[in-house]
Design an enzyme around this catalytic site. Structure first.
Site, mmCIF file in Angstrom:
data_model
loop_
_atom_site.group_PDB
_atom_site.id
_atom_site.type_symbol
_atom_site.label_atom_id
_atom_site.label_comp_id
_atom_site.label_asym_id
_atom_site.label_seq_id
_atom_site.Cartn_x
_atom_site.Cartn_y
_atom_site.Cartn_z
ATOM 1 N N TYR A 115 0.709 -1.337 0.079
ATOM 2 C CA TYR A 115 -0.030 0.028 -0.130
ATOM 3 C C TYR A 115 1.042 1.236 -0.034
ATOM 4 O O TYR A 115 2.039 1.121 0.411
ATOM 5 C CB TYR A 115 -1.038 0.239 1.135
ATOM 6 C CG TYR A 115 -0.328 0.349 2.468
ATOM 7 C CD1 TYR A 115 -0.456 1.622 2.886
ATOM 8 C CD2 TYR A 115 -0.172 -0.747 3.392
ATOM 9 C CE1 TYR A 115 0.093 2.099 4.354
ATOM 10 C CE2 TYR A 115 0.645 -0.225 4.621
ATOM 11 C CZ TYR A 115 0.915 1.045 5.052
ATOM 12 O OH TYR A 115 1.315 1.416 6.200
ATOM 13 N N CYS A 116 0.310 2.425 -0.208
ATOM 14 C CA CYS A 116 0.849 3.704 -0.340
ATOM 15 C C CYS A 116 -0.327 4.611 0.042
ATOM 16 O O CYS A 116 -1.302 4.292 0.730
ATOM 17 C CB CYS A 116 1.406 4.209 -1.668
ATOM 18 S SG CYS A 116 0.241 4.284 -3.087
ATOM 19 N N SER A 117 -0.279 6.018 -0.383
ATOM 20 C CA SER A 117 -1.279 6.808 0.209
ATOM 21 C C SER A 117 -2.630 6.449 -0.769
ATOM 22 O O SER A 117 -3.730 6.530 -0.080
ATOM 23 C CB SER A 117 -0.932 8.198 -0.336
ATOM 24 O OG SER A 117 0.306 8.725 0.373
#
Length: 164
Positions: free
Chosen positions: A95-97
């Site tokens: 995941y990231c933002s």
């Protein structure tokens, strides 16, 4: 180069070319080569996966999903992953933002032979928007979320927005 592309994206966002929904944003920027997992599915107790945070260390320090491992984006190193995750069939969620940088990292994992890699749909923003808990570096629950930039913060509807 990767960072330059992100800055171009941010520039377009500030000029009014931004997407109306996270779904449209992800359709525009992702290749669909990595399957998504929903935040609800990841939050289920039966999900046994290694969670990788592909944001930069300063973002991870402000907030991350419990037990996530910070792998970064600009300085991502596949050799480090191979040492810590030798099983190529281990389920991995990246995941990231929002889910754009995480797809890039997920593709690198896939190219390295990992077979069960998924991208968290909507990233940590969607996680927090759906009221799931996030943690700081002291592993204490927090409402602060690093939003990468002021422009990206529009996608976060819950929590305290931090972008510096």
């Amino acid at each position: 180069m990767k960072t330059r592309l992100l800055y171009i994206f941010i520039l377009y966002s500030t000029l009014g070319f931004s997407q109306d929904t996270i779904s449209e944003l992800l359709k525009k920027h992702n290749s669909k080569g990595i399957p998504y997992i929903s935040v609800e599915e990841l939050a289920m107790p039966k999900t046994d996966a290694i969670i990788l945070d592909s944001r930069e260390p300063q973002e991870y320090e402000v907030s991350h999903i419990k037990d996530a491992i910070s792998v970064g984006y600009d300085n991502f190193n596949i050799e480090t992953i191979e040492k810590h995750i030798p099983k190529r069939d281990q389920e991995i969620i990246v995941y990231c933002s929002l889910g754009i940088r995480s797809e890039v990292i997920a593709n690198k994992l896939k190219k390295a032979g990992y077979t069960k890699v998924k991208n968290l749909y909507g990233g940590i923003f969607e996680w927090k928007n759906k009221n799931f808990s996030i943690y700081n570096t002291q592993e204490k629950e927090t409402d602060s979320i690093h939003t990468f930039s002021k422009e990206w913060s529009k996608w976060l509807n819950n929590g305290i927005k931090i972008h510096e």
